[in-house]
Enzyme design. Sequence first.
Site, short mmCIF file in Angstrom:
data_model
loop_
_atom_site.label_atom_id
_atom_site.label_comp_id
_atom_site.label_asym_id
_atom_site.label_seq_id
_atom_site.Cartn_x
_atom_site.Cartn_y
_atom_site.Cartn_z
N GLY A 30 0.82 -1.21 0.00
CA GLY A 30 0.00 0.00 0.00
C GLY A 30 0.85 1.26 0.00
N ASN A 107 1.13 -2.19 5.23
CA ASN A 107 0.47 -0.90 5.32
C ASN A 107 -0.81 -0.80 4.48
OD1 ASN A 107 0.54 2.11 5.96
ND2 ASN A 107 0.63 2.13 3.72
N SER A 159 -4.14 1.75 13.65
CA SER A 159 -4.98 2.94 13.74
C SER A 159 -5.49 3.12 15.16
CB SER A 159 -6.17 2.79 12.79
OG SER A 159 -7.14 3.79 13.02
N TYR A 172 -13.50 -1.96 10.14
CA TYR A 172 -12.14 -1.45 10.07
C TYR A 172 -11.47 -1.54 11.46
CZ TYR A 172 -8.36 1.98 9.51
OH TYR A 172 -7.13 2.61 9.48
#
Length: 181
Positions: A30, A107, A159, A172
Site C-alpha cells: 500500500g 500498510n 490505527s 475497520y
Amino acid sequence: MSDGTCDSAIGEDGYQEIFGIDGKVVCISGSSRGLGKSLATCFGRLGAKVVLSSHNSEELAGAEAELAGQGIEVAAIRSDVRSHQDCKALISGTVDRFGQIDVMICNAGTDVIKPAHSFEEAEWDEIVDTNLRGYYYCAKFSAQAMFDRGGGSIIMTSSVASSLGIPGLTVYAATKGGVNQ
C-alpha cells in the site's frame, strides 16, 4: 514525515549512523500514496532500496517515477494483498530484484464508513481480506525470506480506531484490533 520528508531523521546526532538502513531492502504494501508513499520516500532518502506495491497500477507507476526522480533506488510490484498469491509474489519479486528483504511494512488498508448493521458480506470480506489477511500473508512470506538471512523486521501500521470507538468504522476497527494483537 506526513509531508513525505524525513529531514528530522537525518540529524547530526548520530542516530542515522546507529540506526541506519543504508543498503537495506524495505518492502511496503500500500505504498503508491499516503502514509506508505511517505514511508517509502523517507526510507529511500535514508539510503534504503525501496519496493513499492499497490493494486492500482497507474498510481504505482506514478509513485515509482516520483521516487526514482529523487534518486531513490526503487522498484514497483503490483500486488493486491487480498490475494495469497500476490502477497507471495510481492516478496519473491522483492528478493528477485534486490537479493533480499530486510524490512516489511504491512500498510495496505481500506475501509467502508457506514453503520455496523448495514454492512454487506462483500464489504466485510474486502476490509478483512485487505487489512488483516493481507497483513498476515505479507508478514508470513517476508518472515520466511528473512529466516534464510538470519532475521529482519516486520512492521504493521494500525490505527487509533483499533482501541477507540469511531462511528462508522466497526469492521475497520476490528481488523486493526487484530493487527495490534
